[in-house]
Design a protein around this motif. Structure first.
Motif, short mmCIF file in Angstrom:
data_model
loop_
_atom_site.label_atom_id
_atom_site.label_comp_id
_atom_site.label_asym_id
_atom_site.label_seq_id
_atom_site.Cartn_x
_atom_site.Cartn_y
_atom_site.Cartn_z
N SER A 198 -37.42 -38.70 -46.43
CA SER A 198 -37.39 -37.05 -45.89
C SER A 198 -36.19 -36.95 -46.50
N ILE A 199 -34.92 -37.51 -46.01
CA ILE A 199 -33.96 -37.57 -46.29
C ILE A 199 -33.39 -37.42 -47.45
N TYR A 200 -34.04 -37.93 -48.49
CA TYR A 200 -34.25 -38.52 -49.54
C TYR A 200 -34.93 -37.79 -50.53
N ASP A 201 -35.15 -37.11 -49.64
CA ASP A 201 -36.53 -35.62 -50.44
C ASP A 201 -35.42 -34.74 -50.83
N MET A 202 -35.34 -34.23 -48.80
CA MET A 202 -33.87 -32.98 -49.13
C MET A 202 -32.87 -33.16 -50.25
N MET A 203 -32.18 -34.21 -49.99
CA MET A 203 -30.85 -34.25 -50.70
C MET A 203 -31.55 -34.36 -52.45
N GLY A 204 -32.17 -34.05 -53.26
CA GLY A 204 -32.55 -33.85 -54.13
C GLY A 204 -32.85 -35.34 -54.68
N ARG A 205 -33.59 -34.34 -56.58
CA ARG A 205 -33.76 -36.17 -57.00
C ARG A 205 -32.42 -35.59 -58.27
N MET A 243 -26.87 -42.04 -48.57
CA MET A 243 -25.79 -40.83 -48.19
C MET A 243 -24.91 -40.21 -49.96
N GLN A 244 -24.96 -39.14 -49.41
CA GLN A 244 -24.49 -38.45 -50.63
C GLN A 244 -22.62 -38.04 -49.99
N GLU A 245 -21.99 -38.92 -51.07
CA GLU A 245 -20.41 -38.82 -51.45
C GLU A 245 -19.55 -37.87 -52.12
N ASP A 246 -18.85 -36.71 -51.85
CA ASP A 246 -18.43 -36.60 -53.30
C ASP A 246 -19.57 -36.46 -54.41
N GLY A 247 -20.31 -36.12 -54.42
CA GLY A 247 -21.37 -35.25 -55.42
C GLY A 247 -22.18 -36.66 -55.70
N LYS A 248 -21.82 -37.57 -54.44
CA LYS A 248 -22.59 -38.95 -55.47
C LYS A 248 -24.20 -39.36 -54.41
N MET A 249 -24.87 -39.49 -54.44
CA MET A 249 -26.11 -40.55 -53.79
C MET A 249 -25.24 -41.52 -53.42
N VAL A 250 -25.25 -42.28 -52.35
CA VAL A 250 -24.80 -43.39 -52.52
C VAL A 250 -25.39 -44.43 -51.05
N ASP A 251 -26.15 -46.03 -51.10
CA ASP A 251 -26.85 -46.23 -49.89
C ASP A 251 -25.96 -46.73 -49.17
N GLY A 252 -25.75 -46.56 -47.93
CA GLY A 252 -24.50 -46.51 -47.30
C GLY A 252 -25.50 -46.48 -45.96
N GLY A 253 -24.61 -45.43 -44.49
CA GLY A 253 -25.52 -45.68 -43.04
C GLY A 253 -26.45 -45.13 -43.04
N LEU A 254 -27.46 -46.07 -41.97
CA LEU A 254 -28.09 -45.32 -41.35
C LEU A 254 -29.05 -44.12 -41.05
N LEU A 255 -28.14 -43.02 -41.04
CA LEU A 255 -28.50 -42.17 -41.16
C LEU A 255 -28.26 -40.91 -41.93
N GLY A 256 -28.15 -41.22 -43.07
CA GLY A 256 -27.25 -41.00 -44.22
C GLY A 256 -26.36 -39.91 -44.02
N ASP A 257 -26.57 -38.89 -45.19
CA ASP A 257 -24.45 -37.94 -45.46
C ASP A 257 -25.13 -37.12 -45.93
N ALA A 258 -24.74 -35.69 -45.88
CA ALA A 258 -24.80 -34.70 -47.10
C ALA A 258 -23.64 -34.17 -46.58
#
Length: 257
Positions: A194-201, A1-16
């Motif tokens: 695919s979600i992680y790829d979309m969120m970007g590195r 997931m991404q929260e407040d500009g940070k990528m964090v491990d969290g919920g199953l479905l991911g967060d943008a």
């Protein structure tokens, strides 16, 4: 997931949450009067922003599309009353959605390349191609390579205004890539990658390469209750409803829609 500009491990479905917010802020600076989607929804939903952005204020009062009719398109959508009964959108919302849809897709259908283009513009910092492919297949209920307006708006209704169970059913369909009624660990990993790829590195802190695998391993073990190597719709819904982390991410699922 991404929260407040940070990528964090969290919920199953991911967060943008926060991704593409610059584009959303530009749109929010305009005076959106119709359709009466909430600002929160506009900020979150990429597909909704894409549609609404193509509808000029001058066209809002045009009643020529009141029954969702457009003689020049190849595909004619179902009647307004029927769609209203099938979705949780109002008449005016459906009219505005259709007006934007036809402006962007005069043929009355969305193909996969168009879908990928939509996601590329909202997630320029990553590669949205693979996620857009999986999401397109989830919307393409007939599996014929194109999305009708009906499929599009019914899916949006579930994702934006559906019950928890309706959203979970839709999410299961997304993860069930081959549509055999089961989710395998491999399928879940493909979606998560695919979600992680979309969120970007270029997120902070940076995402480790093994993060998607660890994420999937954690949740698959919870879901596969009988340890048979696959997750059924019953296991998926029951596990999600009992897990606060997953349910929290469900509320943010539309951020990558």
């Amino acid at each position: 997931m991404q929260e407040d500009g940070k990528m964090v491990d969290g919920g199953l479905l991911g967060d943008a949450n926060g991704v593409g917010s610059g584009s959303a802020r530009q749109k929010d600076s305009g005076k959106w009067q119709r359709p009466r989607f909430t600002r929160k929804a506009l900020m979150r939903c990429c597909l909704l922003r894409w549609i609404i952005a193509s509808t000029s204020p001058k066209e809002q009062d045009d009643s020529s599309d009141s029954d969702l009719e457009l003689a020049t398109v190849r595909h004619q959508p179902e009647g307004l009353e029927q769609l209203q009964a099938q979705t949780k959108f109002t008449r005016k919302e459906l009219q505005s959605l259709y007006r934007g849809f036809k402006n962007e897709c005069p043929s009355g259908l969305v193909d996969e390349e168009t879908f990928k283009t939509i996601y590329s513009q909202f997630f320029p910092q990553g590669d949205a191609t693979t996620y857009a492919h999986f999401l397109f297949n989830a919307f393409d209920l007939d599996r014929n390579g194109s999305i009708r307006f009906e499929d599009f708006v019914i899916g949006l209704s579930v994702l934006l205004r559906g019950s928890v169970t309706e959203k979970l059913n839709w999410a299961f369909n997304l993860y069930d890539i081959n549509k055999d009624g089961y989710i395998t660990k491999e399928e879940m990993l493909l979606i998560m990658k695919s979600i992680y790829d979309m969120m970007g590195r270029y997120t902070y802190p940076s995402v480790r390469d093994e993060a998607p695998s660890e994420h999937v391993e954690k949740f698959f073990q919870k879901m596969d209750r009988n340890q048979d190597g696959v997750v059924t719709i019953e296991e998926f819904i029951e596990t999600c409803q009992k897990d606060e982390n997953i349910m929290s991410s469900m509320q943010l699922f539309e951020n990558v829609i």
